[in-house]
Scaffold this motif. Structure first.
Motif, PDB file in Angstrom:
ATOM      1  N   MET A   1     -19.722  -9.658  10.964  1.00  0.00           N
ATOM      2  CA  MET A   1     -18.292  -9.771  11.147  1.00  0.00           C
ATOM      3  C   MET A   1     -17.605  -9.663   9.786  1.00  0.00           C
ATOM      4  N   ASN A   2     -16.487  -8.947   9.732  1.00  0.00           N
ATOM      5  CA  ASN A   2     -15.743  -8.762   8.486  1.00  0.00           C
ATOM      6  C   ASN A   2     -14.823  -9.939   8.230  1.00  0.00           C
ATOM      7  N   SER A   3     -14.710 -10.253   6.963  1.00  0.00           N
ATOM      8  CA  SER A   3     -13.802 -11.345   6.597  1.00  0.00           C
ATOM      9  C   SER A   3     -12.373 -10.805   6.524  1.00  0.00           C
ATOM     10  N   LEU A   4     -11.430 -11.694   6.357  1.00  0.00           N
ATOM     11  CA  LEU A   4     -10.017 -11.313   6.248  1.00  0.00           C
ATOM     12  C   LEU A   4      -9.782 -10.436   5.019  1.00  0.00           C
ATOM     13  N   GLN A   5     -10.474 -10.727   3.932  1.00  0.00           N
ATOM     14  CA  GLN A   5     -10.346  -9.911   2.712  1.00  0.00           C
ATOM     15  C   GLN A   5     -10.843  -8.487   2.943  1.00  0.00           C
ATOM     16  N   ASN A   6     -11.958  -8.323   3.636  1.00  0.00           N
ATOM     17  CA  ASN A   6     -12.486  -6.993   3.913  1.00  0.00           C
ATOM     18  C   ASN A   6     -11.529  -6.191   4.789  1.00  0.00           C
ATOM     19  N   ARG A   7     -10.947  -6.835   5.783  1.00  0.00           N
ATOM     20  CA  ARG A   7     -10.001  -6.140   6.657  1.00  0.00           C
ATOM     21  C   ARG A   7      -8.729  -5.747   5.902  1.00  0.00           C
ATOM     22  N   ALA A   8      -8.221  -6.642   5.084  1.00  0.00           N
ATOM     23  CA  ALA A   8      -7.021  -6.330   4.281  1.00  0.00           C
ATOM     24  C   ALA A   8      -7.316  -5.192   3.311  1.00  0.00           C
ATOM     25  N   ASN A   9      -8.493  -5.191   2.732  1.00  0.00           N
ATOM     26  CA  ASN A   9      -8.888  -4.120   1.816  1.00  0.00           C
ATOM     27  C   ASN A   9      -8.955  -2.778   2.545  1.00  0.00           C
ATOM     28  N   ALA A  10      -9.507  -2.754   3.747  1.00  0.00           N
ATOM     29  CA  ALA A  10      -9.609  -1.517   4.523  1.00  0.00           C
ATOM     30  C   ALA A  10      -8.229  -0.990   4.895  1.00  0.00           C
ATOM     31  N   VAL A  11      -7.328  -1.872   5.316  1.00  0.00           N
ATOM     32  CA  VAL A  11      -5.967  -1.464   5.681  1.00  0.00           C
ATOM     33  C   VAL A  11      -5.230  -0.921   4.462  1.00  0.00           C
ATOM     34  N   MET A  12      -5.344  -1.601   3.330  1.00  0.00           N
ATOM     35  CA  MET A  12      -4.668  -1.142   2.101  1.00  0.00           C
ATOM     36  C   MET A  12      -5.232   0.197   1.632  1.00  0.00           C
ATOM     37  N   ALA A  13      -6.544   0.361   1.676  1.00  0.00           N
ATOM     38  CA  ALA A  13      -7.156   1.620   1.243  1.00  0.00           C
ATOM     39  C   ALA A  13      -6.707   2.764   2.134  1.00  0.00           C
ATOM     40  N   PHE A  14      -6.659   2.550   3.444  1.00  0.00           N
ATOM     41  CA  PHE A  14      -6.194   3.583   4.358  1.00  0.00           C
ATOM     42  C   PHE A  14      -4.713   3.904   4.119  1.00  0.00           C
ATOM     43  N   SER A  15      -3.894   2.888   3.919  1.00  0.00           N
ATOM     44  CA  SER A  15      -2.454   3.088   3.678  1.00  0.00           C
ATOM     45  C   SER A  15      -2.214   3.886   2.409  1.00  0.00           C
ATOM     46  N   ILE A  16      -2.909   3.529   1.351  1.00  0.00           N
ATOM     47  CA  ILE A  16      -2.729   4.240   0.077  1.00  0.00           C
ATOM     48  C   ILE A  16      -3.209   5.682   0.200  1.00  0.00           C
ATOM     49  N   SER A  17      -4.304   5.902   0.889  1.00  0.00           N
ATOM     50  CA  SER A  17      -4.797   7.270   1.101  1.00  0.00           C
ATOM     51  C   SER A  17      -3.791   8.092   1.900  1.00  0.00           C
ATOM     52  N   ALA A  18      -3.227   7.499   2.943  1.00  0.00           N
ATOM     53  CA  ALA A  18      -2.232   8.211   3.758  1.00  0.00           C
ATOM     54  C   ALA A  18      -0.983   8.531   2.946  1.00  0.00           C
ATOM     55  N   ILE A  19      -0.533   7.599   2.124  1.00  0.00           N
ATOM     56  CA  ILE A  19       0.653   7.832   1.288  1.00  0.00           C
ATOM     57  C   ILE A  19       0.391   8.949   0.288  1.00  0.00           C
ATOM     58  N   PHE A  20      -0.772   8.948  -0.353  1.00  0.00           N
ATOM     59  CA  PHE A  20      -1.081  10.004  -1.311  1.00  0.00           C
ATOM     60  C   PHE A  20      -1.198  11.365  -0.638  1.00  0.00           C
ATOM     61  N   CYS A  21      -1.736  11.427   0.564  1.00  0.00           N
ATOM     62  CA  CYS A  21      -1.790  12.695   1.298  1.00  0.00           C
ATOM     63  C   CYS A  21      -0.380  13.176   1.630  1.00  0.00           C
ATOM     64  N   LEU A  22       0.493  12.269   2.038  1.00  0.00           N
ATOM     65  CA  LEU A  22       1.876  12.623   2.337  1.00  0.00           C
ATOM     66  C   LEU A  22       2.596  13.117   1.076  1.00  0.00           C
ATOM     67  N   LEU A  23       2.424  12.427  -0.047  1.00  0.00           N
ATOM     68  CA  LEU A  23       3.052  12.853  -1.301  1.00  0.00           C
ATOM     69  C   LEU A  23       2.509  14.203  -1.760  1.00  0.00           C
ATOM     70  N   GLY A  24       1.222  14.452  -1.570  1.00  0.00           N
ATOM     71  CA  GLY A  24       0.644  15.756  -1.904  1.00  0.00           C
ATOM     72  C   GLY A  24       1.237  16.863  -1.058  1.00  0.00           C
ATOM     73  N   ALA A  25       1.418  16.607   0.236  1.00  0.00           N
ATOM     74  CA  ALA A  25       2.041  17.604   1.117  1.00  0.00           C
ATOM     75  C   ALA A  25       3.485  17.871   0.703  1.00  0.00           C
ATOM     76  N   ILE A  26       4.205  16.827   0.323  1.00  0.00           N
ATOM     77  CA  ILE A  26       5.590  16.992  -0.150  1.00  0.00           C
ATOM     78  C   ILE A  26       5.611  17.838  -1.422  1.00  0.00           C
ATOM     79  N   ALA A  27       4.717  17.554  -2.364  1.00  0.00           N
ATOM     80  CA  ALA A  27       4.681  18.289  -3.637  1.00  0.00           C
ATOM     81  C   ALA A  27       4.384  19.770  -3.414  1.00  0.00           C
ATOM     82  N   PHE A  28       3.430  20.081  -2.570  1.00  0.00           N
ATOM     83  CA  PHE A  28       3.087  21.489  -2.338  1.00  0.00           C
ATOM     84  C   PHE A  28       4.126  22.212  -1.495  1.00  0.00           C
TER      85      PHE A  28
END
Length: 181
Positions: free
Chosen positions: A1-28
């Motif tokens: 079972m994942n701890s609260l820290q592991n879940r928060a880390n996964a959500v933050m990593a996914f959010s940051i990845s999605a934001i960077f993909c969106l910013l890359g699409a905007i730039a291109f």
């Protein structure tokens, strides 16, 4: 079972990845927006004077440098460069010439920053050069200069892009006042 820290880390990593993909699409996507800017610079007068570079700068070998003072007419329509990703434009007039010792010389005569599309239509007369127009050789004899408008697009997100207008015909620098052939 994942701890609260592991879940928060996964959500933050996914959010940051999605934001960077969106910013890359905007730039291109901002790179493929079509634009058709136009601009011309005409030198109404060129006056060459002799003197020192600065009143505090002492050069005992050469006391007389040649400076060129210009009066320009600037006509540019840069409204097509503004789109949803344009933060500001850096616009400048450049004189380009060649000498026997230096094949390519560029000197910025005038510049401005444009932050709104409503200000991107430039029609100015009687503009003097903002910066000292002095050559490496310290003389303006037999120099033909072409003048053009250059611009840098500063985006909110992405790559800074550059462009320039077609260069004007060559302008010859006259002899300094008081000197004959």
């Amino acid at each position: 079972m994942n701890s609260l820290q592991n879940r928060a880390n996964a959500v933050m990593a996914f959010s940051i990845s999605a934001i960077f993909c969106l910013l890359g699409a905007i730039a291109f996507s901002a790179l493929i927006i079509p634009s058709n800017p136009t601009g011309t610079v005409a030198l109404d007068s060129i006056k060459v004077v002799t003197g020192r570079y600065d009143k505090y700068w002492v050069d005992y070998k050469t006391r007389d440098n040649e400076f060129a003072n210009t009066i320009m007419r600037i006509d540019a329509d840069l409204t097509s460069l503004f789109h949803w990703n344009t933060k500001q434009l850096f616009v400048y007039a450049v004189a380009e010439y060649s000498t026997p010792t230096h094949p390519k010389n560029q000197i910025v005569l005038w510049d401005t920053i444009i932050k709104r599309k409503s200000k991107a239509m430039i029609r100015k007369k009687g503009v003097t050069n903002k910066y000292s127009l002095i050559d490496v050789n310290k003389k303006w004899t037999n120099v033909q200069a072409n003048v053009s408008i250059h611009w840098n697009i500063v985006p909110y997100v992405g790559f800074m892009t550059y462009g320039h207008s077609k260069a004007s015909e060559g302008y010859a620098f006259p002899l300094p006042s008081g000197i004959q052939n």
